[in-house]
Design an enzyme around this catalytic site. Structure first.
Site, PDB file in Angstrom:
ATOM      1  CG  HIS A  30      -1.957   1.042   1.231  1.00  0.00           C
ATOM      2  ND1 HIS A  30      -3.162   0.871   0.581  1.00  0.00           N
ATOM      3  CD2 HIS A  30      -1.991   2.283   1.770  1.00  0.00           C
ATOM      4  CE1 HIS A  30      -3.903   1.952   0.741  1.00  0.00           C
ATOM      5  NE2 HIS A  30      -3.209   2.825   1.449  1.00  0.00           N
ATOM      6  CG  ASP A  32      -1.063   5.930   2.310  1.00  0.00           C
ATOM      7  OD1 ASP A  32      -2.154   5.678   1.777  1.00  0.00           O
ATOM      8  OD2 ASP A  32      -0.701   5.440   3.394  1.00  0.00           O
ATOM      9  CG  MET A  65      -4.431  10.063   0.646  1.00  0.00           C
ATOM     10  SD  MET A  65      -3.876  10.077   2.363  1.00  0.00           S
ATOM     11  CE  MET A  65      -3.813   8.324   2.696  1.00  0.00           C
ATOM     12  N   GLY A 141       0.328   8.517   9.628  1.00  0.00           N
ATOM     13  CA  GLY A 141       0.345   7.146  10.110  1.00  0.00           C
ATOM     14  C   GLY A 141       0.325   7.100  11.627  1.00  0.00           C
TER      15      GLY A 141
END
Length: 208
Positions: A30, A32, A65, A141
């Site tokens: 994953h 981001d 994002m 995070g």
């Protein structure tokens, strides 16, 4: 079957290649992508994704994002993204985004932030591979999971039974069973995996 997707945001940025090698037995990686506008933080760009692409066979689950994700879809696909996820709150047309992602050759996903209801995803949701439920505020995070996300997971599985539901934020050995019980298919785990002495053991325990 539950898939584990370690979040690169929790890795040691000074040794990303080695960090990815430590979690090679995961199901996805994953990644981001933050622009400093949609969220207040800034993370990786296409060059980092491209640099890691030949270091692993893992599927790249790229989470945009971004305020304006449409313009960046080709660059991230070229860099090696297998799945590209946009936020429903970004303001761009979701159907246009899905079309662009699929036209690029990647699979499409959509993410919803904690304050966004499941109803924000229209019938176009059936064209997605997955929906990501943010169980923390996007952009940072190491946060604690918001338990309200569990209801959203359940609602999404009921409404779109053919889609994978991913949960992102605060996933650890305590919260993973709650997510799985709600119907989650993919667990994004950052700190709990990358800071574990044995990432493989941690991933196995999360998946059980």
């Amino acid at each position: 079957m539950v898939y584990i997707a370690p979040s690169l945001l929790a890795a040691d940025f000074s040794a990303l290649g080695q960090e990815v090698a430590r979690i090679e037995r995961a199901d996805l990686l994953h990644i981001d992508i933050m622009d400093g506008h949609f969220v207040p933080n800034i993370s990786f760009g296409p060059a980092v994704v491209a640099a890691l692409r030949d270091k692993t066979k893992l599927l790249f689950d790229v989470h945009l994002m971004l305020e304006k994700p449409l313009a960046y879809i080709p660059a991230f696909r070229k860099a090696g993204a297998d799945i590209i996820t946009f936020h429903v709150e970004c303001g761009e047309d979701p159907q246009e985004l899905i079309q662009a992602i699929r036209a690029s050759g990647a699979q499409a996903g959509c993410a919803i932030s904690p304050e966004t209801p499941v109803s924000a995803i229209g019938e176009w949701g059936k064209r997605l591979r997955q929906v990501t439920v943010m169980s923390v505020k996007p952009g940072f995070g190491g946060q604690t999971m918001k338990v309200e996300a569990l209801r959203k997971i359940f609602q999404l599985k009921a409404r779109f039974p053919g889609l994978l539901v991913e949960v992102d934020g605060g996933v650890n050995l305590e919260t993973a069973p709650l997510c799985k019980a709600a119907g989650a298919d993919i667990l994004v785990a950052g700190t709990s995996v990358f800071q574990a002495e044995d990432p493989y053991l941690e991933m196995r325990c999360l998946a059980i």
